[in-house]
Motif scaffolding. Structure first.
Motif, PDB file in Angstrom:
ATOM      1  N   ALA A 104       3.564  -6.281 -30.489  1.00 40.88           N
ATOM      2  CA  ALA A 104       3.413  -6.313 -29.026  1.00 40.88           C
ATOM      3  C   ALA A 104       3.214  -4.876 -28.549  1.00 40.88           C
ATOM      4  O   ALA A 104       4.117  -4.262 -27.980  1.00 40.88           O
ATOM      5  N   PRO A 105       2.036  -4.289 -28.797  1.00 43.77           N
ATOM      6  CA  PRO A 105       1.805  -2.850 -28.547  1.00 43.77           C
ATOM      7  C   PRO A 105       1.972  -2.428 -27.103  1.00 43.77           C
ATOM      8  O   PRO A 105       2.093  -1.241 -26.819  1.00 43.77           O
ATOM      9  N   GLN A 106       1.976  -3.394 -26.155  1.00 42.37           N
ATOM     10  CA  GLN A 106       2.199  -3.019 -24.758  1.00 42.37           C
ATOM     11  C   GLN A 106       3.664  -2.680 -24.502  1.00 42.37           C
ATOM     12  O   GLN A 106       3.999  -2.066 -23.486  1.00 42.37           O
ATOM     13  N   ASN A 107       4.541  -3.088 -25.410  1.00 39.66           N
ATOM     14  CA  ASN A 107       5.967  -2.795 -25.272  1.00 39.66           C
ATOM     15  C   ASN A 107       6.266  -1.428 -25.876  1.00 39.66           C
ATOM     16  O   ASN A 107       6.587  -1.288 -27.057  1.00 39.66           O
ATOM     17  N   ILE A 108       6.132  -0.424 -25.042  1.00 38.13           N
ATOM     18  CA  ILE A 108       6.304   0.984 -25.449  1.00 38.13           C
ATOM     19  C   ILE A 108       7.574   1.539 -24.828  1.00 38.13           C
ATOM     20  O   ILE A 108       7.850   1.319 -23.647  1.00 38.13           O
TER      21      ILE A 108
ATOM     22  N   LEU B  10      20.861  -0.359 -10.013  1.00 35.74           N
ATOM     23  CA  LEU B  10      21.082  -0.884 -11.358  1.00 35.74           C
ATOM     24  C   LEU B  10      19.884  -1.684 -11.851  1.00 35.74           C
ATOM     25  O   LEU B  10      19.608  -1.729 -13.049  1.00 35.74           O
ATOM     26  N   VAL B  11      19.182  -2.339 -10.940  1.00 36.92           N
ATOM     27  CA  VAL B  11      17.960  -3.064 -11.304  1.00 36.92           C
ATOM     28  C   VAL B  11      16.769  -2.158 -10.988  1.00 36.92           C
ATOM     29  O   VAL B  11      16.531  -1.839  -9.816  1.00 36.92           O
ATOM     30  N   PHE B  12      16.053  -1.734 -12.020  1.00 36.09           N
ATOM     31  CA  PHE B  12      14.908  -0.855 -11.778  1.00 36.09           C
ATOM     32  C   PHE B  12      13.791  -1.149 -12.781  1.00 36.09           C
ATOM     33  O   PHE B  12      14.019  -1.659 -13.876  1.00 36.09           O
ATOM     34  N   TYR B  13      12.568  -0.847 -12.352  1.00 36.39           N
ATOM     35  CA  TYR B  13      11.387  -0.993 -13.195  1.00 36.39           C
ATOM     36  C   TYR B  13      10.847   0.397 -13.514  1.00 36.39           C
ATOM     37  O   TYR B  13      10.914   1.308 -12.680  1.00 36.39           O
ATOM     38  N   SER B  14      10.316   0.554 -14.724  1.00 27.37           N
ATOM     39  CA  SER B  14       9.833   1.857 -15.170  1.00 27.37           C
ATOM     40  C   SER B  14       8.417   1.746 -15.726  1.00 27.37           C
ATOM     41  O   SER B  14       7.908   0.642 -15.977  1.00 27.37           O
ATOM     42  N   ARG B  15       7.793   2.876 -15.920  1.00 26.96           N
ATOM     43  CA  ARG B  15       6.427   2.900 -16.480  1.00 26.96           C
ATOM     44  C   ARG B  15       6.445   2.442 -17.937  1.00 26.96           C
ATOM     45  O   ARG B  15       5.622   1.629 -18.350  1.00 26.96           O
ATOM     46  N   PHE B  16       7.398   3.002 -18.724  1.00 27.07           N
ATOM     47  CA  PHE B  16       7.625   2.580 -20.101  1.00 27.07           C
ATOM     48  C   PHE B  16       9.029   1.962 -20.173  1.00 27.07           C
ATOM     49  O   PHE B  16       9.842   2.159 -19.279  1.00 27.07           O
ATOM     50  N   TRP B  17       9.309   1.245 -21.251  1.00 24.65           N
ATOM     51  CA  TRP B  17      10.647   0.695 -21.416  1.00 24.65           C
ATOM     52  C   TRP B  17      11.650   1.834 -21.542  1.00 24.65           C
ATOM     53  O   TRP B  17      11.471   2.760 -22.332  1.00 24.65           O
ATOM     54  N   ASN B  18      12.702   1.776 -20.739  1.00 24.94           N
ATOM     55  CA  ASN B  18      13.813   2.724 -20.784  1.00 24.94           C
ATOM     56  C   ASN B  18      15.110   1.955 -20.968  1.00 24.94           C
ATOM     57  O   ASN B  18      15.167   0.743 -20.736  1.00 24.94           O
TER      58      ASN B  18
ATOM     59  N   ASN C  96      18.237   0.226 -20.117  1.00 25.86           N
ATOM     60  CA  ASN C  96      18.720  -0.507 -18.932  1.00 25.86           C
ATOM     61  C   ASN C  96      17.629  -0.882 -17.942  1.00 25.86           C
ATOM     62  O   ASN C  96      17.934  -1.489 -16.905  1.00 25.86           O
ATOM     63  N   SER C  97      16.364  -0.541 -18.204  1.00 19.73           N
ATOM     64  CA  SER C  97      15.313  -0.937 -17.264  1.00 19.73           C
ATOM     65  C   SER C  97      15.103  -2.447 -17.338  1.00 19.73           C
ATOM     66  O   SER C  97      15.175  -3.052 -18.406  1.00 19.73           O
ATOM     67  N   SER C  98      14.847  -3.042 -16.180  1.00 15.33           N
ATOM     68  CA  SER C  98      14.691  -4.496 -16.107  1.00 15.33           C
ATOM     69  C   SER C  98      13.295  -4.953 -16.489  1.00 15.33           C
ATOM     70  O   SER C  98      13.077  -6.121 -16.776  1.00 15.33           O
ATOM     71  N   GLY C  99      12.342  -4.034 -16.474  1.00 19.96           N
ATOM     72  CA  GLY C  99      10.981  -4.395 -16.829  1.00 19.96           C
ATOM     73  C   GLY C  99      10.060  -3.205 -16.684  1.00 19.96           C
ATOM     74  O   GLY C  99      10.476  -2.118 -16.270  1.00 19.96           O
ATOM     75  N   ILE C 100       8.810  -3.392 -17.049  1.00 19.99           N
ATOM     76  CA  ILE C 100       7.801  -2.337 -16.904  1.00 19.99           C
ATOM     77  C   ILE C 100       6.669  -2.850 -16.019  1.00 19.99           C
ATOM     78  O   ILE C 100       6.439  -4.054 -15.929  1.00 19.99           O
ATOM     79  N   ASP C 101       6.003  -1.906 -15.370  1.00 17.71           N
ATOM     80  CA  ASP C 101       4.863  -2.197 -14.493  1.00 17.71           C
ATOM     81  C   ASP C 101       5.276  -3.098 -13.330  1.00 17.71           C
ATOM     82  O   ASP C 101       5.137  -4.325 -13.377  1.00 17.71           O
ATOM     83  N   ALA C 102       5.776  -2.471 -12.290  1.00 19.80           N
ATOM     84  CA  ALA C 102       6.252  -3.211 -11.117  1.00 19.80           C
ATOM     85  C   ALA C 102       5.147  -4.026 -10.451  1.00 19.80           C
ATOM     86  O   ALA C 102       5.433  -4.985  -9.729  1.00 19.80           O
ATOM     87  N   PHE C 103       3.883  -3.672 -10.724  1.00 21.62           N
ATOM     88  CA  PHE C 103       2.783  -4.393 -10.079  1.00 21.62           C
ATOM     89  C   PHE C 103       2.596  -5.800 -10.646  1.00 21.62           C
ATOM     90  O   PHE C 103       1.857  -6.604 -10.079  1.00 21.62           O
ATOM     91  N   THR C 104       3.258  -6.090 -11.772  1.00 19.80           N
ATOM     92  CA  THR C 104       3.142  -7.431 -12.350  1.00 19.80           C
ATOM     93  C   THR C 104       4.197  -8.381 -11.799  1.00 19.80           C
ATOM     94  O   THR C 104       4.251  -9.546 -12.204  1.00 19.80           O
ATOM     95  N   VAL C 105       5.053  -7.895 -10.894  1.00 14.19           N
ATOM     96  CA  VAL C 105       6.152  -8.694 -10.341  1.00 14.19           C
ATOM     97  C   VAL C 105       5.862  -8.981  -8.867  1.00 14.19           C
ATOM     98  O   VAL C 105       5.286  -8.155  -8.155  1.00 14.19           O
ATOM     99  N   ASP C 106       6.283 -10.150  -8.419  1.00 15.57           N
ATOM    100  CA  ASP C 106       6.113 -10.525  -7.012  1.00 15.57           C
ATOM    101  C   ASP C 106       7.193  -9.835  -6.179  1.00 15.57           C
ATOM    102  O   ASP C 106       8.381 -10.045  -6.384  1.00 15.57           O
ATOM    103  N   TRP C 107       6.784  -9.005  -5.233  1.00 15.12           N
ATOM    104  CA  TRP C 107       7.733  -8.263  -4.401  1.00 15.12           C
ATOM    105  C   TRP C 107       8.208  -9.061  -3.187  1.00 15.12           C
ATOM    106  O   TRP C 107       9.114  -8.622  -2.474  1.00 15.12           O
ATOM    107  N   TYR C 108       7.597 -10.184  -2.954  1.00 15.99           N
ATOM    108  CA  TYR C 108       7.880 -10.923  -1.720  1.00 15.99           C
ATOM    109  C   TYR C 108       9.353 -11.350  -1.672  1.00 15.99           C
ATOM    110  O   TYR C 108       9.909 -11.891  -2.625  1.00 15.99           O
TER     111      TYR C 108
END
Length: 689
Positions: free
Chosen positions: A183-187, A321-329, A331-343
């Protein structure tokens, strides 16, 4: 000749018995005498051989119960000794370590990993007949074996060597990186902080394994992982630990994470040429990885919080405590915040500068095209509209107003924007509990600033609130006792008393006082002078002042001080100080630092940290106290006001005077000057009477 410890295995009982009889016959014919009481000729599926219980029917090895019980008894004996006399006979500890390591055939590399701190403590003993104290880590390892040895005491004949995931990791001077092959996108990626960059390459590579593991743990939890690294020491340390405490702690962190998340790591060394992608990831420098200060976050939280998600963050600047990052860090909850619904989510948005247009795309789309280019600088300008110290003060003042409002039952919707009547009542309550007008003034401007930040009309423009403030100023007004200025006569006495050849301690206070007096320097400006800020020219020196209290637009002023033919010459005394203190012309060190006594002299400390205000004030009092009747009338500001007063009374041009002192206004400048009696009498002498 003796033969010992023989073992034979066959597929079935009959064949095993035939082989057993044949071995016995061969031994007798060769002249050996088998010892019947120590031999087992009948085939069996369970036996203890070389201290290990072998069960071929169920397919596993175990350490016999008697050995396990002996180990636990020995551990209890050590803990008992530590409880009583706080130390233990070193041979007892070495014996327990030996007992644990002897179970390697069954338990594996864990016996080395979880005895390293014990081994370190044993190696500190002076002899085998001495007593030692065990570290907390060693005691924890003893407790581990006492509690869990029974759970790890099994090894099956058949082991699944397959893996679910493959990970590569690497470290560089700037950071670390790793990725999952399938899963090369998981950096995973991060950068070292300043204090970590000087650590050894082994520490960095081992930390890379730990950080990549913790960053990707939600993806590889419950899996067997084949892990590739290009550092051979890391392979050994992850498997067996290290006698270096800092590396051993990292190895234990990795082991604990694997236990917690049920991850089985098989770590393997590969040449650097086969690890190029991880090497590339470790060298990424994310220049756009910025963040807001804690005070700004608290302000935003108080205005529009509570927030639920920090959409653009990393492991060193996240605010929630819940945060998104560019790469996996970690305790990060995910990467690429643009893939999540902000509504429907109250999120905190602090995106990289280049992502601001994308993050606020919907709002920006309604802007005229000509304005799009200005969006990138919007955040920077908002943050820089006030100095950091001002933002900190105003934010704290607004929080106090908010707490008072909530405590008194005021609705949150009336806190910001606030109603004028409520603010006037708040200022009145401060008057009742204050001795000076300062808290009231601070509250007034803090509330005004908070409203300006969100583009709302401030209640402070209301005449009731304004008059409330003016009334507070009048009621709580106190007489300002300004410090007396230092005179040239006082400086001369101080110099005569303090000056000693080659004495850095006495020359430090002499030089500091003369520079502050002649350069009209504030204490903050004086203490922040670095050697590289000073230029010696023909007949004068120039001192660069990179940041001044009154330099609001950062023009960065320079102060020039002339050479004089006297003992009190600031230039001459500065030269002596720099020479005796051994500060090189190219140095970026602060020139006024703490001292350390070395043999019969004083030297500057190597730590590049300037003197504190408190310490400088103590040195000032010590230097001038013998020559004044009341030292409380004098302070560090007396040096700046002393130089200003002397120049004013000598009729120096106002323009030059104001520029030398870096004053913003005539009022500020005049506040530093004490007119002489002669100059004050001139007024009445020239009235034509």
């Amino acid at each position: 000749m003796y033969l010992d410890d023989g073992l034979g295995i066959e597929q079935d009982q009959e064949m095993c018995k035939i082989v057993s009889e044949q071995v016995k016959l061969d031994l007798v014919r060769s002249g050996f005498v088998p010892k019947a009481e120590k031999s087992l000729r009948e085939p069996t599926k369970r036996l203890v051989w070389l201290g290990t219980f072998i069960d071929t029917e169920n397919g596993f090895y175990k350490i016999p119960e008697n050995r396990i019980n002996k180990m636990i008894y020995s551990i209890d004996d050590i803990i008992s000794c530590l409880t009583g006399r706080k130390s233990v006979f070193v041979k007892k500890v070495a014996s327990v370590v030996g007992q644990i390591i002897s179970t390697y055939l069954v338990i594996g590399n864990l016996v080395y990993l979880m005895t390293k701190h014990l081994t370190i403590d044993v190696n500190t003993s002076a002899s085998w007949y001495s007593y030692i104290k065990l570290s907390e880590s060693s005691i924890e390892q003893l407790q581990f074996w006492k509690l869990y040895v029974s759970e790890v005491n099994v090894k099956h004949f058949s082991v699944d060597e397959s893996c679910h995931s493959i990970i590569y990791s690497d470290a560089s001077d700037t950071g670390f990186g790793g990725y999952i092959v399938e899963a090369p996108q998981n950096i995973a990626h991060g950068m070292w902080v300043e204090s970590e960059r000087s650590n050894s390459s082994t520490w960095k590579e081992l930390s890379a394994v730990k950080k990549v593991l913790l960053s990707l743990v939600n993806i590889i939890s419950g899996k067997r992982v084949k892990w590739f690294t290009d550092n051979q020491n890391v392979v050994s340390i992850v498997s067996k630990g290290s006698t270096k405490t800092v590396l051993q702690n990292l190895a234990l962190d990795i082991f604990s994470a694997c236990l917690k998340y049920n991850v089985n790591i098989d770590i393997v060394w590969i040449p650097r040429t086969l690890n190029e992608k991880a090497d590339f990831l470790s060298r990424i420098v994310d220049h756009d990885d910025w963040g807001i200060s804690y005070y700004i976050f608290q302000l935003i939280e108080s205005l529009w919080g509570p927030h639920e998600v920090d959409w653009f963050a990393s492991d060193h600047n996240f605010k929630l405590l819940v945060f998104y990052s560019r790469f996996w860090n970690e305790n990060s909850s995910g990467i690429d915040a643009f893939t999540v619904d902000w509504y429907g989510v109250n999120g905190l948005f602090v995106p990289p500068v280049f992502l601001i247009p994308r993050a606020f795309e919907s709002e920006i789309n309604f802007l005229p095209p000509a304005l799009h280019t200005n969006v990138d600088v919007l955040v920077d300008l908002l943050c820089e509209s006030k100095a950091d110290s001002t933002v900190k003060t105003y934010h704290a003042g607004f929080i106090r107003w908010k707490k008072w409002a909530v405590h008194n039952g005021i609705s949150r919707c009336d806190i910001l924007p606030a109603k004028s009547l409520y603010v006037a009542l708040y200022l009145s309550s401060l008057v009742q509990n204050s001795r000076t007008a300062s808290p009231v003034i601070s509250a007034f401007y803090s509330i005004q600033w908070a409203h300006h930040m969100i583009g709302q009309t401030s209640p402070t423009v209301n005449l009731v609130v304004k008059n409330d403030l003016e009334g507070a100023k009048r009621r709580l007004a106190t007489r300002i006792e300004k410090k007396e200025p230092v005179t040239p006569e006082l400086l001369s006495k101080m110099y005569s008393s303090s000056f000693k050849e080659y004495n850095v301690m006495s020359q430090r206070i002499i030089c500091a006082c003369l520079l502050a007096y002649s350069g009209f320097l504030r204490v903050s400006e004086l203490l922040n002078i670095r050697r590289c800020d000073i230029n010696f020219e023909l007949g004068y020196i120039s001192i660069f002042i990179p940041k001044s209290k009154t330099d609001i637009y950062r023009d960065c002023n320079s102060v020039v001080i002339a050479f004089m033919d006297s003992d009190l010459c600031p230039v001459k005394n500065l030269k002596l100080y720099l020479l005796w203190a051994d500060i090189s012309p190219e140095s970026e060190e602060f020139i006024f630092r703490n001292l350390t006594k070395f043999k019969d002299r004083y030297v500057l400390r190597k730590e590049n940290k300037s003197l504190s205000y408190t310490h400088m004030r103590e040195l000032f009092i010590e230097a001038f106290q013998p020559f004044v009747s009341d030292i409380k009338k004098y302070g560090l500001h007396s040096l700046r006001s002393g130089g200003a007063t002397t120049c004013a009374n000598l009729g120096i041009s106002d323009r030059l005077f104001k520029r030398h002192g870096r004053w913003r206004s005539e009022t500020a400048k005049d506040g530093y000057i004490k007119d002489s009696l002669k100059d004050r009498l001139i007024v009445s002498e020239n009235l034509g009477l």
